[in-house]
Design a protein around this motif. Structure first.
Motif, PDB file in Angstrom:
ATOM      1  N   UNK A 237       0.840  -1.201   0.000  1.00  0.00           N
ATOM      2  CA  UNK A 237       0.000   0.000   0.000  1.00  0.00           C
ATOM      3  C   UNK A 237       0.876   1.252   0.000  1.00  0.00           C
ATOM      4  N   UNK A 238       0.744   2.129  -1.011  1.00  0.00           N
ATOM      5  CA  UNK A 238       1.556   3.361  -1.086  1.00  0.00           C
ATOM      6  C   UNK A 238       1.028   4.426  -0.125  1.00  0.00           C
ATOM      7  N   UNK A 239       1.387   4.273   1.148  1.00  0.00           N
ATOM      8  CA  UNK A 239       0.799   5.099   2.205  1.00  0.00           C
ATOM      9  C   UNK A 239       1.119   6.588   2.058  1.00  0.00           C
ATOM     10  N   UNK A 240       2.306   6.920   1.549  1.00  0.00           N
ATOM     11  CA  UNK A 240       2.653   8.336   1.416  1.00  0.00           C
ATOM     12  C   UNK A 240       1.883   8.997   0.276  1.00  0.00           C
ATOM     13  N   UNK A 241       1.590   8.237  -0.767  1.00  0.00           N
ATOM     14  CA  UNK A 241       0.752   8.768  -1.855  1.00  0.00           C
ATOM     15  C   UNK A 241      -0.657   8.996  -1.341  1.00  0.00           C
ATOM     16  N   UNK A 242      -1.147   8.081  -0.508  1.00  0.00           N
ATOM     17  CA  UNK A 242      -2.486   8.233   0.064  1.00  0.00           C
ATOM     18  C   UNK A 242      -2.563   9.519   0.890  1.00  0.00           C
ATOM     19  N   UNK A 243      -1.502   9.806   1.698  1.00  0.00           N
ATOM     20  CA  UNK A 243      -1.472  11.045   2.483  1.00  0.00           C
ATOM     21  C   UNK A 243      -1.459  12.252   1.552  1.00  0.00           C
ATOM     22  N   UNK A 244      -0.695  12.148   0.458  1.00  0.00           N
ATOM     23  CA  UNK A 244      -0.595  13.246  -0.510  1.00  0.00           C
ATOM     24  C   UNK A 244      -1.976  13.650  -1.037  1.00  0.00           C
ATOM     25  N   UNK A 245      -2.763  12.671  -1.436  1.00  0.00           N
ATOM     26  CA  UNK A 245      -4.098  12.964  -1.970  1.00  0.00           C
ATOM     27  C   UNK A 245      -5.094  13.283  -0.869  1.00  0.00           C
ATOM     28  N   UNK A 246      -4.956  12.641   0.314  1.00  0.00           N
ATOM     29  CA  UNK A 246      -5.896  12.878   1.408  1.00  0.00           C
ATOM     30  C   UNK A 246      -5.792  14.307   1.935  1.00  0.00           C
ATOM     31  N   UNK A 247      -4.568  14.837   2.022  1.00  0.00           N
ATOM     32  CA  UNK A 247      -4.374  16.204   2.517  1.00  0.00           C
ATOM     33  C   UNK A 247      -4.830  17.224   1.483  1.00  0.00           C
ATOM     34  N   UNK A 248      -4.576  16.943   0.201  1.00  0.00           N
ATOM     35  CA  UNK A 248      -4.981  17.853  -0.867  1.00  0.00           C
ATOM     36  C   UNK A 248      -4.013  18.994  -1.081  1.00  0.00           C
TER      37      UNK A 248
END
Length: 766
Positions: free
Chosen positions: A72-83
């Protein structure tokens, strides 16, 4: 068990859903780059190991895929979740760019460029006739690069030879090179990096023989791979067209020093105005800022010497390490002979630091003896006290210390002190010592005084003088020798309670007698040159001897604490310690760090134990982290409240300590560690702690052990460390009951209060 399975599958579903959600946020027509696979084939008979080749290909592959946890690319998920933040600052911007990471997209992947790079890289390492190609595999929103490499046979070197006239001056110099130091040897595998290194080695060697204008690019390496049987020959020769000056040794014609150089109004460096001649060296010092003798001491060659890059580097290093200049640079000028240029002149430009400086510091601290407090320092430095680059340093300081330890709460400490030192950038001794190093030696005279008030106990006055030499043997080896080291202390102003204890206990009486430590000490330090290498070593050794000559002058009396000089008993002892550290790099930011410390003190004659200031201590944030300082040892003892409160130090005459720690990254600037510490201190005599504190043949049964984990916040300029540890073996318990691993109860508040030790400190423990 059933509930655990439900939780596990729920997590998998959540990760899968989040991954699908990321795929929907990617730009239209793109995929998230997942990484690369490598299929390497080789012909029969090719015995090359594929594992290191695969690792190298991975390092050479571009781009680098996003980090994942269980795919799971967790840092990419944070990137999109924060906006997208509105501003390039603030918490949201920090959160997105520090904890998150932009997705690595399929459009950034160039299969052909990577394949060509693989072929080029492996060919440069001797795998001639290697071929590489690649394609892509798409799975959902992910893209995988698939590379196929047909590995060629590794070529070994059969002949390595220089094609140069051995009768010429340059040819003679080339053939003087030590073949054992060559980067290229027969029977080894071809490697282009070794050829480049050998050209550089040749260039440096020739520059020690006067060839200032030579350049490694003038060397041509011709490779013949047609020998057969997967062998190759290398022939070195000079290129056909090189400057005439490059093959002529250059002689130093003139040396000029500008000790007050500034870029704001640089003096005309080709003019003779303002120049003075001192022992063959020209100096332009119109303000008489420094004595000529102090300047030319750093020059390691003379006029009419051949140019030598090593002597040149020595000179630069010695100028820099004088401590007087912030910038040092040089320039060489050739003569006007365009047919046979044989002479060059060198000019040194030295930009001074401010002659005087004042520095003030205010801060708090935590010490290994359970005290915390605040301190203030005020220092003044003169960098050129007597116009010979002598440094005069004066420091005043004050501190307050208190402790949360129950036995120490009423014993606040107050310190006031001053220190003055005068150092010279040379050996300042009644006998001559040859200076031949890259770094100038330094002689230092230090005078110090400190007033210490332990509120509930006493007042102590410390006087200190030391005369020492410090010099570097190499860039990573340093020596310090103090032929004279004197420490004198007295005690006074006893409280009524403490005075009663002093009269009752002989150990306290001795610790408060006026004390004189008169001796010599030596220290040697070695550290690895490259701090980023896979194996990092550090070694520090110290030898401290006191009272030997004084004892002989007083007839060699052997009764402890029976002889005095100027009203103080003089200490007699020999003390040595070894601190060895080894770190192994396991990954980009993962290290296995280890320390071994052995200390031996041998009090004799007028002393029954080492002076408290020279005793080895153990426990605390930089030692056995599962034990607080002053509460472990020596031997099988656990210091009493009276010993913790009244002794200046709880330590021993001997010390053995071993530490091992695994350091690894967690996220961003936060690092983690797990560690194990072992060791103890021991006494030679029973006077301070009884027989159970003494060193015996069964000392290994008295070793303490602790373990724990920690976190480090690395903010570049410093590292804030938090370690949590607990004892695993308590040597002061009854025989057979020292091991307390089975008693660990992390959810029991009473156990935590008595066994968990929290250490907060700055920097790594070792």
């Amino acid at each position: 068990m059933k509930n655990r399975k439900i939780v596990f599958f729920t997590c998998l579903l959540a990760i899968s859903f989040s991954a699908c959600n990321i795929g929907k946020k990617l730009p239209l027509g793109t995929y998230l780059y997942k990484g690369a696979t490598y299929t390497i084939t080789k012909d029969s008979g090719n015995n090359s190991k594929l594992s290191p080749i695969r690792k190298q290909l991975k390092r050479s592959t571009s781009p680098i895929a996003n980090k994942t946890i269980f795919g799971f690319p967790y840092r990419v998920w944070v990137w999109y979740a924060v906006g997208e933040p509105k501003k390039e600052k603030g918490f949201r911007y920090w959160l997105r760019n520090k904890l998150g990471a932009a997705p690595v997209l399929s459009t950034q992947v160039n299969i052909k460029a990577n394949a060509d790079n693989f072929q080029y890289t492996l060919g440069n390492q001797g795998y001639f006739r290697t071929s590489a190609s690649g394609d892509t595999i798409i799975k959902g929103s992910r893209l995988i690069a698939n590379y196929k490499i047909k590995l060629g046979f590794p070529y070994k070197l059969d002949t390595v030879k220089w094609m140069i006239d051995s009768a010429s001056d340059l040819g003679k110099a080339v053939y003087e090179m030590n073949p054992n130091e060559s980067y290229i040897k027969t029977k080894q595998q071809f490697n282009l990096a070794d050829i480049k290194a050998e050209r550089t080695r040749t260039d440096i060697f020739l520059k020690t023989k006067g060839y200032y204008y030579f350049n490694p690019d003038f060397i041509l390496a011709q490779v013949d791979s047609t020998v057969g049987n997967h062998k190759a020959n290398i022939f070195f020769r000079l290129k056909d067209e090189i400057p005439v000056a490059a093959v002529i040794p250059q002689t130093i014609q003139k040396v000029t020093i500008f000790p007050n150089y500034t870029l704001l109004s640089p003096p005309p460096d080709t003019s003779k105005n303002g120049l003075t001649l001192y022992k063959g060296i020209f100096i332009r010092d119109t303000i008489n800022a420094i004595k000529p003798a102090a300047l030319i001491r750093s020059i390691t060659y003379q006029n009419d010497n051949l140019y030598n890059i090593r002597e040149h580097n020595k000179t630069l290093n010695r100028f820099i390490n004088m401590g007087l200049y912030k910038f040092v640079k040089s320039r060489y000028i050739g003569d006007n002979d365009t047919i046979l240029p044989k002479r060059i002149s060198v000019l040194y430009y030295l930009t001074p630091l401010p002659k005087k400086s004042v520095q003030a510091e205010i801060g708090s601290f935590s010490k290994s003896n359970s005290f915390t407090g605040a301190q203030a320092n005020l220092s003044w430095k003169h960098r050129n006290a007597f116009k010979g680059a002598e440094q005069f340093f004066v420091k005043f300081y004050g501190a307050f210390e208190g402790s949360n330890n129950d036995s120490l709460k009423a014993n606040n400490n107050f310190r006031l002190g001053a220190e003055a030192s005068l150092s010279f950038p040379r050996f300042f001794a009644p006998f001559k010592i040859k200076e031949s190093n890259y770094f100038p030696p330094r002689t230092k005279f230090t005078f110090g005084y400190e007033w210490l008030r332990r509120q509930a106990l006493y007042t102590k006055n410390f006087f200190r003088f030391q005369y020492d030499f410090t010099w570097k043997q190499t860039v990573n080896q340093e020596h310090t020798f103090a032929p004279i080291s004197i420490t004198y202390n007295t005690s006074s102003d006893f409280s009524e309670t403490y005075a009663a204890q002093v009269n009752q206990y002989r150990a306290l009486l001795i610790s408060n007698m006026p004390e004189l430590i008169l001796g010599s000490n030596y220290s040697y330090t070695y550290r690895s040159v490259n701090p980023n290498s896979a194996d990092i070593f550090f070694l520090n050794t110290n030898i401290d001897i006191a009272g030997t000559i004084t004892g002989l002058l007083n007839g060699g009396k052997t009764t402890p604490y029976s002889t005095t000089i100027v009203g103080a008993y003089f200490a007699q002892f020999a003390r040595a310690d070894v601190d060895f550290r080894y770190s192994r790099k396991l990954g980009d930011e993962t290290y296995w760090a280890n320390r071994f410390f052995l200390g031996i003190g041998l009090p004799y004659g007028n002393s029954s134990f080492l002076p408290f200031s020279r005793q080895f201590i153990i426990g605390g944030s930089g030692s056995l982290r599962g034990f607080q300082s002053r509460q472990l040892g020596p031997g099988r003892t656990r210091s009493t409240i009276i010993q913790q409160l009244y002794y200046p130090q709880v330590g021993g005459d001997y010390k053995l300590e071993l530490n091992s720690e695994l350091r690894f990254p967690i996220i961003s600037k936060i690092k983690g560690a797990v560690f194990v510490d072992a060791g103890n201190t021991f006494m030679k005599d029973s006077l301070l702690y009884g027989k159970e504190g003494m060193l015996t043949k069964t000392f290994m049964k008295d070793i303490a052990l602790s373990a724990g984990f920690g976190f480090r916040l690395d903010i570049s300029i410093l590292i804030i460390r938090l370690d949590i540890a607990t004892p695993l073996r308590k040597p002061y318990l009854e025989r057979g009951k020292e091991w307390v691993i089975k008693e660990i109860q992390p959810f029991n508040s009473i156990w935590r209060r008595e066994n968990l030790v929290l250490n907060i400190a700055i920097g790594y423990p070792f």
